[in-house]
Design a protein around this motif. Structure first.
Motif, PDB file in Angstrom:
ATOM      1  N   LEU A  92      13.182  -1.381  -9.237  1.00  0.00           N
ATOM      2  CA  LEU A  92      11.813  -1.109  -9.688  1.00  0.00           C
ATOM      3  C   LEU A  92      11.023  -0.490  -8.533  1.00  0.00           C
ATOM      4  O   LEU A  92      11.243  -0.845  -7.374  1.00  0.00           O
ATOM      5  CB  LEU A  92      11.120  -2.408 -10.115  1.00  0.00           C
ATOM      6  CG  LEU A  92      11.735  -3.185 -11.278  1.00  0.00           C
ATOM      7  CD1 LEU A  92      10.900  -4.441 -11.560  1.00  0.00           C
ATOM      8  CD2 LEU A  92      11.842  -2.316 -12.526  1.00  0.00           C
ATOM      9  N   THR A  93      10.104   0.412  -8.849  1.00  0.00           N
ATOM     10  CA  THR A  93       9.254   1.003  -7.809  1.00  0.00           C
ATOM     11  C   THR A  93       8.325  -0.071  -7.247  1.00  0.00           C
ATOM     12  O   THR A  93       8.176  -1.162  -7.817  1.00  0.00           O
ATOM     13  CB  THR A  93       8.372   2.126  -8.382  1.00  0.00           C
ATOM     14  OG1 THR A  93       7.493   1.557  -9.357  1.00  0.00           O
ATOM     15  CG2 THR A  93       9.206   3.239  -9.019  1.00  0.00           C
ATOM     16  N   VAL A  94       7.693   0.297  -6.146  1.00  0.00           N
ATOM     17  CA  VAL A  94       6.702  -0.601  -5.532  1.00  0.00           C
ATOM     18  C   VAL A  94       5.641  -0.970  -6.576  1.00  0.00           C
ATOM     19  O   VAL A  94       5.301  -2.141  -6.756  1.00  0.00           O
ATOM     20  CB  VAL A  94       6.064   0.105  -4.309  1.00  0.00           C
ATOM     21  CG1 VAL A  94       4.828  -0.639  -3.835  1.00  0.00           C
ATOM     22  CG2 VAL A  94       7.098   0.225  -3.189  1.00  0.00           C
ATOM     23  N   LEU A 121      -2.397  -2.274  -3.345  1.00  0.00           N
ATOM     24  CA  LEU A 121      -1.466  -1.545  -2.474  1.00  0.00           C
ATOM     25  C   LEU A 121      -2.230  -0.642  -1.507  1.00  0.00           C
ATOM     26  O   LEU A 121      -1.876  -0.534  -0.332  1.00  0.00           O
ATOM     27  CB  LEU A 121      -0.459  -0.753  -3.318  1.00  0.00           C
ATOM     28  CG  LEU A 121       0.633  -1.636  -3.943  1.00  0.00           C
ATOM     29  CD1 LEU A 121       1.342  -0.929  -5.088  1.00  0.00           C
ATOM     30  CD2 LEU A 121       1.651  -2.076  -2.879  1.00  0.00           C
ATOM     31  N   LYS A 122      -3.303  -0.031  -1.973  1.00  0.00           N
ATOM     32  CA  LYS A 122      -4.154   0.757  -1.076  1.00  0.00           C
ATOM     33  C   LYS A 122      -4.768  -0.140  -0.008  1.00  0.00           C
ATOM     34  O   LYS A 122      -4.851   0.226   1.161  1.00  0.00           O
ATOM     35  CB  LYS A 122      -5.271   1.445  -1.866  1.00  0.00           C
ATOM     36  CG  LYS A 122      -4.832   2.714  -2.558  1.00  0.00           C
ATOM     37  CD  LYS A 122      -6.021   3.417  -3.225  1.00  0.00           C
ATOM     38  CE  LYS A 122      -5.585   4.721  -3.861  1.00  0.00           C
ATOM     39  NZ  LYS A 122      -6.483   5.110  -4.974  1.00  0.00           N
ATOM     40  N   HIS A 123      -5.154  -1.320  -0.456  1.00  0.00           N
ATOM     41  CA  HIS A 123      -5.812  -2.276   0.440  1.00  0.00           C
ATOM     42  C   HIS A 123      -4.920  -2.652   1.624  1.00  0.00           C
ATOM     43  O   HIS A 123      -5.401  -2.836   2.739  1.00  0.00           O
ATOM     44  CB  HIS A 123      -6.164  -3.519  -0.386  1.00  0.00           C
ATOM     45  CG  HIS A 123      -7.179  -4.416   0.237  1.00  0.00           C
ATOM     46  ND1 HIS A 123      -8.336  -3.944   0.794  1.00  0.00           N
ATOM     47  CD2 HIS A 123      -7.212  -5.746   0.390  1.00  0.00           C
ATOM     48  CE1 HIS A 123      -9.037  -4.958   1.275  1.00  0.00           C
ATOM     49  NE2 HIS A 123      -8.365  -6.065   1.042  1.00  0.00           N
ATOM     50  N   GLY A 127      -0.938   2.863  -0.173  1.00  0.00           N
ATOM     51  CA  GLY A 127      -1.398   3.732  -1.262  1.00  0.00           C
ATOM     52  C   GLY A 127      -0.506   4.933  -1.512  1.00  0.00           C
ATOM     53  O   GLY A 127      -0.484   5.478  -2.615  1.00  0.00           O
ATOM     54  N   ASP A 128       0.264   5.311  -0.499  1.00  0.00           N
ATOM     55  CA  ASP A 128       1.144   6.482  -0.665  1.00  0.00           C
ATOM     56  C   ASP A 128       2.572   6.085  -1.037  1.00  0.00           C
ATOM     57  O   ASP A 128       3.468   6.910  -1.026  1.00  0.00           O
ATOM     58  CB  ASP A 128       1.155   7.310   0.629  1.00  0.00           C
ATOM     59  CG  ASP A 128       1.601   6.510   1.836  1.00  0.00           C
ATOM     60  OD1 ASP A 128       1.583   5.256   1.762  1.00  0.00           O
ATOM     61  OD2 ASP A 128       1.972   7.123   2.853  1.00  0.00           O
ATOM     62  N   THR A 131       5.291   5.043  -5.891  1.00  0.00           N
ATOM     63  CA  THR A 131       6.490   5.399  -6.658  1.00  0.00           C
ATOM     64  C   THR A 131       7.769   5.276  -5.828  1.00  0.00           C
ATOM     65  O   THR A 131       8.847   5.669  -6.260  1.00  0.00           O
ATOM     66  CB  THR A 131       6.376   6.836  -7.199  1.00  0.00           C
ATOM     67  OG1 THR A 131       6.185   7.716  -6.084  1.00  0.00           O
ATOM     68  CG2 THR A 131       5.206   6.973  -8.163  1.00  0.00           C
ATOM     69  N   THR A 132       7.631   4.709  -4.630  1.00  0.00           N
ATOM     70  CA  THR A 132       8.793   4.522  -3.748  1.00  0.00           C
ATOM     71  C   THR A 132       9.567   3.275  -4.191  1.00  0.00           C
ATOM     72  O   THR A 132       8.995   2.363  -4.772  1.00  0.00           O
ATOM     73  CB  THR A 132       8.288   4.346  -2.301  1.00  0.00           C
ATOM     74  OG1 THR A 132       7.501   5.476  -1.949  1.00  0.00           O
ATOM     75  CG2 THR A 132       9.420   4.193  -1.307  1.00  0.00           C
ATOM     76  N   TYR A 133      10.860   3.237  -3.897  1.00  0.00           N
ATOM     77  CA  TYR A 133      11.648   2.031  -4.162  1.00  0.00           C
ATOM     78  C   TYR A 133      11.666   1.143  -2.912  1.00  0.00           C
ATOM     79  O   TYR A 133      11.645   1.663  -1.785  1.00  0.00           O
ATOM     80  CB  TYR A 133      13.065   2.415  -4.612  1.00  0.00           C
ATOM     81  CG  TYR A 133      13.054   2.956  -6.023  1.00  0.00           C
ATOM     82  CD1 TYR A 133      13.173   2.099  -7.116  1.00  0.00           C
ATOM     83  CD2 TYR A 133      12.830   4.305  -6.262  1.00  0.00           C
ATOM     84  CE1 TYR A 133      13.101   2.580  -8.413  1.00  0.00           C
ATOM     85  CE2 TYR A 133      12.753   4.802  -7.554  1.00  0.00           C
ATOM     86  CZ  TYR A 133      12.887   3.932  -8.631  1.00  0.00           C
ATOM     87  OH  TYR A 133      12.796   4.405  -9.916  1.00  0.00           O
TER      88      TYR A 133
END
Ligand code: ADP
Ligand code: MG
Length: 240
Positions: A92-94, A121-123, A127-128, A131-133
């Motif tokens: 699953l992605t982050v 996640l931005k916090h 934030g970037d 969609t990363t695994y």
């Protein structure tokens, strides 16, 4: 507030918590230090009801954690816990990892869960990476994902159990910075840690555990500057 009164806990013949008393007020940051096997992790798992206790009482905002009448799953939503390692779902992605419990446990809709996940996640500075695994993240980023995942459940309390212990030294700082940020925002936290500089820096109070007893508790100035218990003195001498 978390109120721990005379809590005792054994594993078989081994008494691991020998009458722990501790009150953590809203907004307070308490760090717990002490040698391996002194009962630190056990205390955290008792606080969020993962482990039963033998006697004594733990109440969270007036609700007794181990009472039969308590809806422990509901109470546990108030308490985020982050461990040394969290095995994220690799397929699953982050973003998907951080929305999963929100959807399954809180019953949130997809868009709502994703908005919260993105915000948290931005916090924590990821934030970037939506969609990363997880396998592509560094250890420090994985721990920050675990923190974001816990925060996405909107907890009132956060428990951290040696969240930097499994990290390469150069990755410890970014995770401690995240914890410090939460502390400064007023999150009520109990942090078990080996990072003495961090404990000194962020804690309202520091508790020293020794063989199932809270041997000493005080402000960082008291505990590090003028430790009273001989075992605290010995322990701190060994960490320098
Ligand atoms: P710490 O986190 O301070 O290192 P722990 O709370 O993990 O200490 O463990 C305290 C003691 O309880 C240790 O002796 C440990 O081996 C023992 N212990 C912890 N969990 C269990 C368990 N599930 N079953 C049996 N013994 C356990
Ligand atoms: Mg432990």
């Amino acid at each position: 507030m978390i109120d721990i009164q005379n809590v005792r806990k054994s594993f078989g013949p081994l008494e691991v918590l020998k009458g722990i008393d501790l009150t953590v007020e809203k907004g307070e940051v308490v760090t717990v230090i002490g040698g391996s096997g002194s009962g630190k992790s056990t205390l955290l798992t008792c606080i969020n009801g993962l482990e039963p206790i033998d006697s004594g009482k733990i109440t969270i905002d007036g609700t007794e954690v181990h009472a039969k009448s308590t809806d422990i799953n509901k109470l546990r939503q108030k308490i985020g816990i982050v461990f040394q390692q969290w095995n994220a779902f690799p397929h699953l992605t982050v973003m998907e990892n951080v929305t999963l419990a929100q959807r399954k446990v809180l019953g949130k809709g997809k868009a709502d869960a994703e908005a919260t996940a993105e915000k948290q996640l931005k916090h924590v500075g990821l934030g970037d990476k939506l969609t990363t695994y997880p396998g592509r993240l560094s250890g420090g980023q994985q721990q920050r994902m675990a923190i974001a995942r816990a925060l996405a459940m909107s907890p009132d309390y956060m428990l951290f159990d040696e969240v930097t212990s499994a990290l390469d030294p150069q990755l410890v700082g970014e995770v401690l910075e995240t914890l410090k940020m939460l502390a400064e925002e007023g999150m009520t936290m109990i942090c078990v840690t080996h990072e003495m500089a961090f404990a000194r820096d962020v804690s309202d109070r520091v508790a020293f555990f020794h063989k199932g007893i809270m041997a000493e508790i005080g402000t960082p100035e008291q505990l590090f500057g003028n430790p009273q218990h001989p075992e605290t003195q010995k322990f701190l001498a060994g960490t320098r």
